[in-house]
Scaffold this motif. Sequence first.
Motif, PDB file in Angstrom:
ATOM      1  N   TYR A  90       0.814  -1.222   0.000  1.00 39.83           N
ATOM      2  CA  TYR A  90       0.000   0.000   0.000  1.00 39.83           C
ATOM      3  C   TYR A  90       0.845   1.268   0.000  1.00 39.83           C
ATOM      4  CZ  TYR A  90      -3.317   3.525   1.713  1.00 39.83           C
ATOM      5  OH  TYR A  90      -4.069   4.669   1.878  1.00 39.83           O
TER       6      TYR A  90
ATOM      7  N   SER B 175      -8.032   0.706  -0.879  1.00 38.77           N
ATOM      8  CA  SER B 175      -9.078  -0.241  -0.463  1.00 38.77           C
ATOM      9  C   SER B 175     -10.478   0.061  -0.990  1.00 38.77           C
ATOM     10  CB  SER B 175      -9.140  -0.262   1.065  1.00 38.77           C
ATOM     11  OG  SER B 175      -9.551   1.011   1.541  1.00 38.77           O
ATOM     12  N   LYS B 176     -10.725   1.303  -1.399  1.00 40.44           N
ATOM     13  CA  LYS B 176     -12.081   1.755  -1.778  1.00 40.44           C
ATOM     14  C   LYS B 176     -13.083   1.476  -0.654  1.00 40.44           C
ATOM     15  CE  LYS B 176     -11.762   2.331  -6.672  1.00 40.44           C
ATOM     16  NZ  LYS B 176     -12.206   1.998  -8.012  1.00 40.44           N
TER      17      LYS B 176
HETATM   18  C1  LIG Z   1     -10.016  17.462  -1.846  1.00 42.56           C
HETATM   19  C2  LIG Z   1     -10.267  16.150  -1.097  1.00 42.56           C
HETATM   20  C3  LIG Z   1     -11.568  15.755  -0.819  1.00 42.56           C
HETATM   21  C4  LIG Z   1     -11.813  14.562  -0.127  1.00 42.56           C
HETATM   22  N1  LIG Z   1     -13.109  14.203   0.144  1.00 42.56           N
HETATM   23  C5  LIG Z   1     -13.358  13.080   0.858  1.00 42.56           C
HETATM   24  C6  LIG Z   1     -14.689  12.716   1.192  1.00 42.56           C
HETATM   25  O1  LIG Z   1     -15.665  13.418   0.892  1.00 42.56           O
HETATM   26  N2  LIG Z   1     -14.872  11.550   1.877  1.00 42.56           N
HETATM   27  C7  LIG Z   1     -13.815  10.745   2.242  1.00 42.56           C
HETATM   28  O2  LIG Z   1     -14.055   9.699   2.854  1.00 42.56           O
HETATM   29  N3  LIG Z   1     -12.567  11.091   1.962  1.00 42.56           N
HETATM   30  C8  LIG Z   1     -12.287  12.218   1.273  1.00 42.56           C
HETATM   31  N4  LIG Z   1     -10.999  12.544   0.968  1.00 42.56           N
HETATM   32  C9  LIG Z   1      -9.899  11.690   1.482  1.00 42.56           C
HETATM   33  C10 LIG Z   1      -9.438  10.558   0.541  1.00 42.56           C
HETATM   34  O3  LIG Z   1      -9.228  11.037  -0.751  1.00 42.56           O
HETATM   35  C11 LIG Z   1     -10.417   9.388   0.483  1.00 42.56           C
HETATM   36  O4  LIG Z   1     -10.788   9.005   1.797  1.00 42.56           O
HETATM   37  C12 LIG Z   1      -9.776   8.173  -0.202  1.00 42.56           C
HETATM   38  O5  LIG Z   1      -9.376   8.519  -1.495  1.00 42.56           O
HETATM   39  C13 LIG Z   1     -10.760   7.033  -0.224  1.00 42.56           C
HETATM   40  O6  LIG Z   1     -10.259   5.958  -0.966  1.00 42.56           O
HETATM   41  P1  LIG Z   1      -9.921   4.555  -0.278  1.00 42.56           P
HETATM   42  O7  LIG Z   1     -11.070   4.130   0.554  1.00 42.56           O
HETATM   43  O8  LIG Z   1      -9.462   3.647  -1.358  1.00 42.56           O
HETATM   44  O9  LIG Z   1      -8.722   4.948   0.657  1.00 42.56           O
HETATM   45  P2  LIG Z   1      -7.514   4.128   1.282  1.00 42.56           P
HETATM   46  O10 LIG Z   1      -6.273   4.717   0.723  1.00 42.56           O
HETATM   47  O11 LIG Z   1      -7.684   2.672   1.172  1.00 42.56           O
HETATM   48  O12 LIG Z   1      -7.576   4.575   2.817  1.00 42.56           O
HETATM   49  C14 LIG Z   1      -8.395   3.903   3.786  1.00 42.56           C
HETATM   50  C15 LIG Z   1      -9.353   4.864   4.434  1.00 42.56           C
HETATM   51  O13 LIG Z   1      -8.649   5.883   5.138  1.00 42.56           O
HETATM   52  C16 LIG Z   1      -9.389   7.096   5.093  1.00 42.56           C
HETATM   53  N5  LIG Z   1      -8.596   8.103   4.396  1.00 42.56           N
HETATM   54  C17 LIG Z   1      -7.633   7.907   3.479  1.00 42.56           C
HETATM   55  N6  LIG Z   1      -7.078   9.082   3.108  1.00 42.56           N
HETATM   56  C18 LIG Z   1      -7.725  10.041   3.801  1.00 42.56           C
HETATM   57  C19 LIG Z   1      -7.629  11.461   3.867  1.00 42.56           C
HETATM   58  N7  LIG Z   1      -6.713  12.137   3.147  1.00 42.56           N
HETATM   59  N8  LIG Z   1      -8.475  12.128   4.662  1.00 42.56           N
HETATM   60  C20 LIG Z   1      -9.388  11.479   5.411  1.00 42.56           C
HETATM   61  N9  LIG Z   1      -9.532  10.140   5.412  1.00 42.56           N
HETATM   62  C21 LIG Z   1      -8.706   9.432   4.619  1.00 42.56           C
HETATM   63  C22 LIG Z   1     -10.660   6.808   4.303  1.00 42.56           C
HETATM   64  O14 LIG Z   1     -11.690   6.490   5.199  1.00 42.56           O
HETATM   65  C23 LIG Z   1     -10.263   5.605   3.467  1.00 42.56           C
HETATM   66  O15 LIG Z   1     -11.364   4.828   3.085  1.00 42.56           O
HETATM   67  C24 LIG Z   1     -10.719  13.745   0.284  1.00 42.56           C
HETATM   68  C25 LIG Z   1      -9.416  14.146  -0.008  1.00 42.56           C
HETATM   69  C26 LIG Z   1      -9.192  15.331  -0.687  1.00 42.56           C
HETATM   70  C27 LIG Z   1      -7.764  15.753  -0.989  1.00 42.56           C
END
Ligand SMILES: Cc1cc2nc3c(=O)[nH]c(=O)nc-3n(C[C@H](O)[C@H](O)[C@H](O)COP(=O)(O)OP(=O)(O)OC[C@H]3O[C@@H](n4cnc5c(N)ncnc54)[C@H](O)[C@@H]3O)c2cc1C
Length: 468
Positions: A223, A236-237
């Motif tokens: 990761y 992970s989405k």
């Molecule tokens: C401009 C902007 C807007 C965003 N809007 C949202 C939103 O509306 N909802 C949202 O859940 N996340 C948001 N994020 C954070 C992040 O982009 C997403 O959580 C992430 O892309 C989700 O994909 P994943 O589940 O595959 O993440 P993974 O990389 O698998 O991470 C696991 C979990 O960690 C948390 N996480 C990861 N990165 C972040 C982060 N930077 N901030 C907060 N939590 C995080 C999420 O719950 C995510 O599901 C935003 C980031 C940016 C820069």
Amino acid sequence: MRSVCWFRNDLRVEDNPALYNACLASKSVIGIFIVTQSQWKEHDDAKVKINFWFRSLLKLRDSLEKLNIPLVILETKDYENIAETILKFSQDNKVDNLYFNNEYPINELRRDRKVFSKLKEKDIGVFNYHDQVIHAPGTLKTQSDTNFSVYSPFKRKWFAELKDEQLKLLPIPEKKEASDLKSTDISEYISQSDTSNSHYWETGEEFIQEKIKSFLSTKGSKYKEDRNFPGIEATSKLSPYINSGIVSSKWCLIQAMENNNGFLDEGDKGIVHWVSEILWREFYKHIIYNFPKVSMGKPFISNTSNIKWNIDEGALNRWKKGETGIPIVDAGMREMNETGWMHNRLRMITAMFLSKNLLINWQEGEKYFMENLVDGDIASNNGGWQWSASTGTDAAPYFRIMNPETQSLRFDPKGDYIKFWIPELKDCPISEIHMPSDPEKYGYFKPLVDLKISRQKAIEAFQDLKNL
Ligand SMILES: Cc1cc2nc3c(=O)[nH]c(=O)nc-3n(C[C@H](O)[C@H](O)[C@H](O)COP(=O)(O)OP(=O)(O)OC[C@H]3O[C@@H](n4cnc5c(N)ncnc54)[C@H](O)[C@@H]3O)c2cc1C
């Protein structure tokens, strides 16, 4: 004893404190969910997310029925009428107690306070539980007893205060007495919602649990290296599921430990990094609770509200549609417009491009993301936008502006992600894919702005502010 469990952002049966305690205390339990279309509109909740909620409710209803708990859908315009609606339902159905898990944004807190006093007046018990993150917002303080506004010390404190019992899962409750109430037919809500991108988002507690187990065992270790490359399915989405409470934060952290010899903050570098991302989510939940102004249209750094933003509907619309002429930006926007989700690296790139290179108010972008994201969450979205726009807690410094072309070269070196989302550029050679010299040759767009000049203008706009 008859109780109601009010489901909100906790659409699951395992490790659900409100449901668990309602079942423990009562012979009979009714589940309710309240549809508030006008409120959802006011909060810019995306159509894809609302459809996801309804489909998740269908799965939740099936799980609850196995426990003899009917799931009843109530409707009211907005939060204003919720207390009345719950009171009437409780009186009509001779309910003794109401159970729910806390939500932390300001409108939800106000709504719940009203429900509390309205039901108490009529001698209906109200029991609420902390659920969404591990440490309840408001409970972690700095040495000088203030709230954290920087992530790293917050994370250190988060670990220092962690107790074993905070990582114990609550089981699925035992079966209840058969109920005389019937569950609502949810299929109509689903068919009336926008189903156009629902095929991207399978629902269900079991589905996401299996997905996370498989993610951690096959991709967890890689990761840290792969998470920034949008062309690789390396994250992970989980976000739509954790935000709707289909799985708890606790459940995810326990899985991470199981894949890392019982550790959260040492051991496998990939898994440790994934945990630290989950903690970013927790950090922003604390921020929204401790600094409610951020959910009331205000920047965290107050004087950044004086920035002279450009008002340019045309440019804003081209950004929204993914027609800025900067391939990596357009690819990200098109991914979100099509699927309701965007890769984190792209969220940062597109957000910085809007708020810096186009110098358009970040709140326009925050709103558009909420209107289109299946994982739209007020705390994380606001946090991400304010980070990108350099107006927030622990934000990117205003002079460190990501160059989308450089980002593209670094994180999508072969242009796979760009080609997938921008079919016009499928025949564009790799040497040009990040910034085509003659974009119109491919039926693509000329860049909206010069990246260097617009970057300089953004820096000057921030420097014009006093006391940054
Ligand atoms: C401009 C902007 C807007 C965003 N809007 C949202 C939103 O509306 N909802 C949202 O859940 N996340 C948001 N994020 C954070 C992040 O982009 C997403 O959580 C992430 O892309 C989700 O994909 P994943 O589940 O595959 O993440 P993974 O990389 O698998 O991470 C696991 C979990 O960690 C948390 N996480 C990861 N990165 C972040 C982060 N930077 N901030 C907060 N939590 C995080 C999420 O719950 C995510 O599901 C935003 C980031 C940016 C820069």
